[in-house]
Design a protein around this motif. Structure first.
Motif, PDB file in Angstrom:
ATOM      1  N   ILE A 223       0.832  -1.202   0.000  1.00  0.00           N
ATOM      2  CA  ILE A 223       0.000   0.000   0.000  1.00  0.00           C
ATOM      3  C   ILE A 223       0.870   1.256   0.000  1.00  0.00           C
ATOM      4  O   ILE A 223       0.612   2.222  -0.738  1.00  0.00           O
ATOM      5  CB  ILE A 223      -0.941   0.000   1.220  1.00  0.00           C
ATOM      6  CG1 ILE A 223      -1.969  -1.129   1.094  1.00  0.00           C
ATOM      7  CG2 ILE A 223      -1.646   1.349   1.357  1.00  0.00           C
ATOM      8  CD1 ILE A 223      -2.830  -1.310   2.332  1.00  0.00           C
ATOM      9  N   THR A 224       1.928   1.243   0.825  1.00  0.00           N
ATOM     10  CA  THR A 224       2.820   2.409   0.907  1.00  0.00           C
ATOM     11  C   THR A 224       3.461   2.711  -0.441  1.00  0.00           C
ATOM     12  O   THR A 224       3.479   3.865  -0.890  1.00  0.00           O
ATOM     13  CB  THR A 224       3.915   2.156   1.960  1.00  0.00           C
ATOM     14  OG1 THR A 224       3.311   1.947   3.236  1.00  0.00           O
ATOM     15  CG2 THR A 224       4.862   3.341   2.038  1.00  0.00           C
ATOM     16  N   ILE A 225       3.965   1.692  -1.110  1.00  0.00           N
ATOM     17  CA  ILE A 225       4.612   1.902  -2.406  1.00  0.00           C
ATOM     18  C   ILE A 225       3.603   2.375  -3.442  1.00  0.00           C
ATOM     19  O   ILE A 225       3.907   3.247  -4.274  1.00  0.00           O
ATOM     20  CB  ILE A 225       5.319   0.614  -2.863  1.00  0.00           C
ATOM     21  CG1 ILE A 225       6.515   0.330  -1.962  1.00  0.00           C
ATOM     22  CG2 ILE A 225       5.773   0.715  -4.321  1.00  0.00           C
ATOM     23  CD1 ILE A 225       7.257  -0.944  -2.296  1.00  0.00           C
ATOM     24  N   ILE A 243      13.393   4.018  -3.539  1.00  0.00           N
ATOM     25  CA  ILE A 243      13.527   5.030  -2.487  1.00  0.00           C
ATOM     26  C   ILE A 243      13.291   4.399  -1.119  1.00  0.00           C
ATOM     27  O   ILE A 243      14.039   4.631  -0.165  1.00  0.00           O
ATOM     28  CB  ILE A 243      12.534   6.188  -2.722  1.00  0.00           C
ATOM     29  CG1 ILE A 243      12.970   7.022  -3.934  1.00  0.00           C
ATOM     30  CG2 ILE A 243      12.438   7.080  -1.485  1.00  0.00           C
ATOM     31  CD1 ILE A 243      11.993   8.120  -4.304  1.00  0.00           C
ATOM     32  N   LEU A 244      12.253   3.572  -1.024  1.00  0.00           N
ATOM     33  CA  LEU A 244      11.941   2.930   0.244  1.00  0.00           C
ATOM     34  C   LEU A 244      13.050   1.961   0.658  1.00  0.00           C
ATOM     35  O   LEU A 244      13.455   1.925   1.825  1.00  0.00           O
ATOM     36  CB  LEU A 244      10.613   2.184   0.126  1.00  0.00           C
ATOM     37  CG  LEU A 244       9.954   1.734   1.436  1.00  0.00           C
ATOM     38  CD1 LEU A 244       9.658   2.941   2.315  1.00  0.00           C
ATOM     39  CD2 LEU A 244       8.675   0.971   1.142  1.00  0.00           C
ATOM     40  N   GLY A 245      13.559   1.186  -0.296  1.00  0.00           N
ATOM     41  CA  GLY A 245      14.639   0.260   0.007  1.00  0.00           C
ATOM     42  C   GLY A 245      15.901   0.974   0.462  1.00  0.00           C
ATOM     43  O   GLY A 245      16.555   0.556   1.432  1.00  0.00           O
ATOM     44  N   LEU A 246      16.253   2.051  -0.226  1.00  0.00           N
ATOM     45  CA  LEU A 246      17.436   2.823   0.155  1.00  0.00           C
ATOM     46  C   LEU A 246      17.261   3.484   1.514  1.00  0.00           C
ATOM     47  O   LEU A 246      18.191   3.518   2.336  1.00  0.00           O
ATOM     48  CB  LEU A 246      17.727   3.880  -0.916  1.00  0.00           C
ATOM     49  CG  LEU A 246      18.267   3.352  -2.249  1.00  0.00           C
ATOM     50  CD1 LEU A 246      18.264   4.458  -3.297  1.00  0.00           C
ATOM     51  CD2 LEU A 246      19.683   2.799  -2.073  1.00  0.00           C
ATOM     52  N   ALA A 247      16.053   4.019   1.753  1.00  0.00           N
ATOM     53  CA  ALA A 247      15.790   4.660   3.042  1.00  0.00           C
ATOM     54  C   ALA A 247      15.935   3.663   4.181  1.00  0.00           C
ATOM     55  O   ALA A 247      16.541   3.962   5.224  1.00  0.00           O
ATOM     56  CB  ALA A 247      14.385   5.267   3.043  1.00  0.00           C
ATOM     57  N   GLU A 248      15.410   2.462   4.000  1.00  0.00           N
ATOM     58  CA  GLU A 248      15.516   1.442   5.045  1.00  0.00           C
ATOM     59  C   GLU A 248      16.968   1.012   5.245  1.00  0.00           C
ATOM     60  O   GLU A 248      17.426   0.836   6.380  1.00  0.00           O
ATOM     61  CB  GLU A 248      14.662   0.228   4.671  1.00  0.00           C
ATOM     62  CG  GLU A 248      13.173   0.464   4.820  1.00  0.00           C
ATOM     63  CD  GLU A 248      12.387  -0.825   4.772  1.00  0.00           C
ATOM     64  OE1 GLU A 248      13.008  -1.896   4.703  1.00  0.00           O
ATOM     65  OE2 GLU A 248      11.153  -0.759   4.820  1.00  0.00           O
ATOM     66  N   GLU A 261      10.682   1.406  10.541  1.00  0.00           N
ATOM     67  CA  GLU A 261       9.270   1.703  10.318  1.00  0.00           C
ATOM     68  C   GLU A 261       8.970   3.185  10.498  1.00  0.00           C
ATOM     69  O   GLU A 261       8.148   3.755   9.775  1.00  0.00           O
ATOM     70  CB  GLU A 261       8.392   0.873  11.257  1.00  0.00           C
ATOM     71  CG  GLU A 261       8.337  -0.609  10.926  1.00  0.00           C
ATOM     72  CD  GLU A 261       9.557  -1.366  11.416  1.00  0.00           C
ATOM     73  OE1 GLU A 261      10.375  -0.757  12.148  1.00  0.00           O
ATOM     74  OE2 GLU A 261       9.701  -2.560  11.078  1.00  0.00           O
ATOM     75  N   MET A 262       9.641   3.826  11.466  1.00  0.00           N
ATOM     76  CA  MET A 262       9.424   5.252  11.709  1.00  0.00           C
ATOM     77  C   MET A 262       9.830   6.086  10.497  1.00  0.00           C
ATOM     78  O   MET A 262       9.100   6.993  10.074  1.00  0.00           O
ATOM     79  CB  MET A 262      10.213   5.693  12.942  1.00  0.00           C
ATOM     80  CG  MET A 262      10.146   7.192  13.224  1.00  0.00           C
ATOM     81  SD  MET A 262       8.492   7.743  13.672  1.00  0.00           S
ATOM     82  CE  MET A 262       8.402   7.110  15.344  1.00  0.00           C
ATOM     83  N   VAL A 263      10.985   5.793   9.932  1.00  0.00           N
ATOM     84  CA  VAL A 263      11.459   6.537   8.765  1.00  0.00           C
ATOM     85  C   VAL A 263      10.526   6.319   7.577  1.00  0.00           C
ATOM     86  O   VAL A 263      10.204   7.257   6.841  1.00  0.00           O
ATOM     87  CB  VAL A 263      12.902   6.124   8.418  1.00  0.00           C
ATOM     88  CG1 VAL A 263      13.329   6.700   7.071  1.00  0.00           C
ATOM     89  CG2 VAL A 263      13.857   6.588   9.508  1.00  0.00           C
ATOM     90  N   THR A 264      10.044   5.087   7.396  1.00  0.00           N
ATOM     91  CA  THR A 264       9.108   4.804   6.309  1.00  0.00           C
ATOM     92  C   THR A 264       7.827   5.611   6.480  1.00  0.00           C
ATOM     93  O   THR A 264       7.306   6.185   5.517  1.00  0.00           O
ATOM     94  CB  THR A 264       8.770   3.297   6.271  1.00  0.00           C
ATOM     95  OG1 THR A 264       9.966   2.551   6.058  1.00  0.00           O
ATOM     96  CG2 THR A 264       7.785   2.999   5.154  1.00  0.00           C
ATOM     97  N   LEU A 271       5.441  12.737   1.764  1.00  0.00           N
ATOM     98  CA  LEU A 271       4.983  12.641   0.386  1.00  0.00           C
ATOM     99  C   LEU A 271       3.525  13.053   0.265  1.00  0.00           C
ATOM    100  O   LEU A 271       3.149  13.793  -0.657  1.00  0.00           O
ATOM    101  CB  LEU A 271       5.161  11.207  -0.130  1.00  0.00           C
ATOM    102  CG  LEU A 271       4.710  10.984  -1.572  1.00  0.00           C
ATOM    103  CD1 LEU A 271       5.735  11.573  -2.532  1.00  0.00           C
ATOM    104  CD2 LEU A 271       4.494   9.520  -1.870  1.00  0.00           C
ATOM    105  N   LEU A 272       2.678  12.599   1.197  1.00  0.00           N
ATOM    106  CA  LEU A 272       1.258  12.953   1.151  1.00  0.00           C
ATOM    107  C   LEU A 272       1.052  14.450   1.319  1.00  0.00           C
ATOM    108  O   LEU A 272       0.114  15.028   0.762  1.00  0.00           O
ATOM    109  CB  LEU A 272       0.500  12.190   2.238  1.00  0.00           C
ATOM    110  CG  LEU A 272       0.334  10.679   2.017  1.00  0.00           C
ATOM    111  CD1 LEU A 272      -0.307  10.027   3.232  1.00  0.00           C
ATOM    112  CD2 LEU A 272      -0.499  10.410   0.774  1.00  0.00           C
ATOM    113  N   ALA A 273       1.949  15.093   2.087  1.00  0.00           N
ATOM    114  CA  ALA A 273       1.824  16.527   2.317  1.00  0.00           C
ATOM    115  C   ALA A 273       2.239  17.343   1.095  1.00  0.00           C
ATOM    116  O   ALA A 273       1.599  18.356   0.766  1.00  0.00           O
ATOM    117  CB  ALA A 273       2.665  16.934   3.531  1.00  0.00           C
ATOM    118  N   PHE A 274       3.285  16.899   0.391  1.00  0.00           N
ATOM    119  CA  PHE A 274       3.829  17.707  -0.697  1.00  0.00           C
ATOM    120  C   PHE A 274       3.566  17.142  -2.086  1.00  0.00           C
ATOM    121  O   PHE A 274       3.568  17.884  -3.064  1.00  0.00           O
ATOM    122  CB  PHE A 274       5.347  17.893  -0.498  1.00  0.00           C
ATOM    123  CG  PHE A 274       5.705  18.654   0.742  1.00  0.00           C
ATOM    124  CD1 PHE A 274       5.602  20.038   0.783  1.00  0.00           C
ATOM    125  CD2 PHE A 274       6.132  18.002   1.891  1.00  0.00           C
ATOM    126  CE1 PHE A 274       5.931  20.756   1.917  1.00  0.00           C
ATOM    127  CE2 PHE A 274       6.451  18.698   3.038  1.00  0.00           C
ATOM    128  CZ  PHE A 274       6.350  20.082   3.060  1.00  0.00           C
TER     129      PHE A 274
END
Length: 285
Positions: A223-225, A243-248, A261-264, A271-274
């Motif tokens: 869902i997030t992706i 992006i998600l893989g690199l962030a994790e 999980e917090m960073v995700t 993303l939802l804000a901007f």
């Protein structure tokens, strides 16, 4: 070290893309929000584990059987979703949530609550290439994911079937007026989604511990992706997964695994804000 982290992030992200593609494709074409997606991935992982551990079947040979099982299940789900009335998205959430509970309890009954893993010694071995440390498991995950993503990209953008699917995702009514059989496209989307789930499940089973309730995390990931990408955008899903893989990967190194999980979540909220229409979205519906 940072090159190794980068490669690890791309590898993880590519696998996340494979997990999310089936969910995004089915939702984009049919508008069925399948909260049981993660349970289906875990179930195919269990099928692969059962064939590999119980019958000594080669890990590679578990893929076609897992795909066949998932085709049968997804076609059954398609018939259930077809009976829903409007609002379709809301009703599909309720139905699929119930199905997720059914799948979880079925897996608990069939396989117990013990943690299980498809252990292939070769995949745990590591090697060094130009200063980059990588396991054969990561390499296999990366190569298989990229092959599947490339093939799907060719199907979606180089065939009439893919163009019809994308047209149905963008505007089902207009696609129907153009002569596209949107009902058939929905069935084919479920079939293609089943193939993608059948490919992701065995890979999940050899990289993550299998237990009956682990599907919830997989569903949230998909869902997030999909939200990151914007509905119907394959390029966005690819970018979002990486992006998600690199962030994790960088979070685990810099802050520890407990912050993953917090960073995700922060990435998703930002993303939802901007960019509420997705990474590559521009505001059109």
């Amino acid at each position: 070290m940072w090159t190794t982290v980068l490669v690890s992030g791309i590898s993880i992200g590519s696998f996340y893309i494979l997990i999310a593609l089936g969910f995004a494709l089915i939702f984009g074409v049919t508008r069925n929000f399948n909260l049981a997606h993660g349970e289906l991935v875990v179930l195919t992982g269990y099928v692969a584990y059962w064939l590999w551990d119980g019958y000594g079947l080669s890990f590679i040979l578990t893929f076609p059987i897992a795909i066949l099982v998932m085709l049968l299940i997804c076609l059954g789900l398609k018939r259930l979703f077809a009976r829903l009335s409007e609002p379709l998205e809301l009703n599909s959430i309720v139905l699929s949530f119930g199905m997720a509970i059914v799948f979880q309890n079925s897996m608990l009954f069939l396989f117990s609550g013990n943690y299980r893993l498809i252990r292939i010694p070769f995949l745990s071995e590591s090697f060094q290439f130009h200063g980059v440390y990588m396991s054969y498991g990561q390499l296999t995950l990366l190569l298989l994911s990229l092959i599947v993503i490339s093939l799907l990209y060719l199907v979606m953008y180089r065939t009439y079937f893919g163009k019809a699917l994308r047209a149905t995702i963008q505007d089902k009514e207009t696609a129907a007026l153009s002569g596209i059989n949107v009902t058939l496209m929905g069935t084919l989307a479920f079939c293609l989604g089943a193939v993608l789930i059948g490919l992701a499940g065995p890979l999940y089973g050899c990289t993550h511990y299998l237990y009956p309730s682990s599907g919830g995390e997989v569903t949230l990931l998909a869902i997030t992706i999909t939200i990151f990408a914007g509905v119907g955008r394959l390029s966005g899903i690819i970018l979002a997964g990486w992006i998600l893989g690199l962030a994790e990967s960088f979070t685990v190194v810099l802050l520890g695994a407990s912050w993953r999980e917090m960073v995700t979540a922060l990435l998703l909220l930002t993303l939802l804000a901007f960019k509420p229409y997705g990474i590559v979205g521009n505001g059109e519906s």
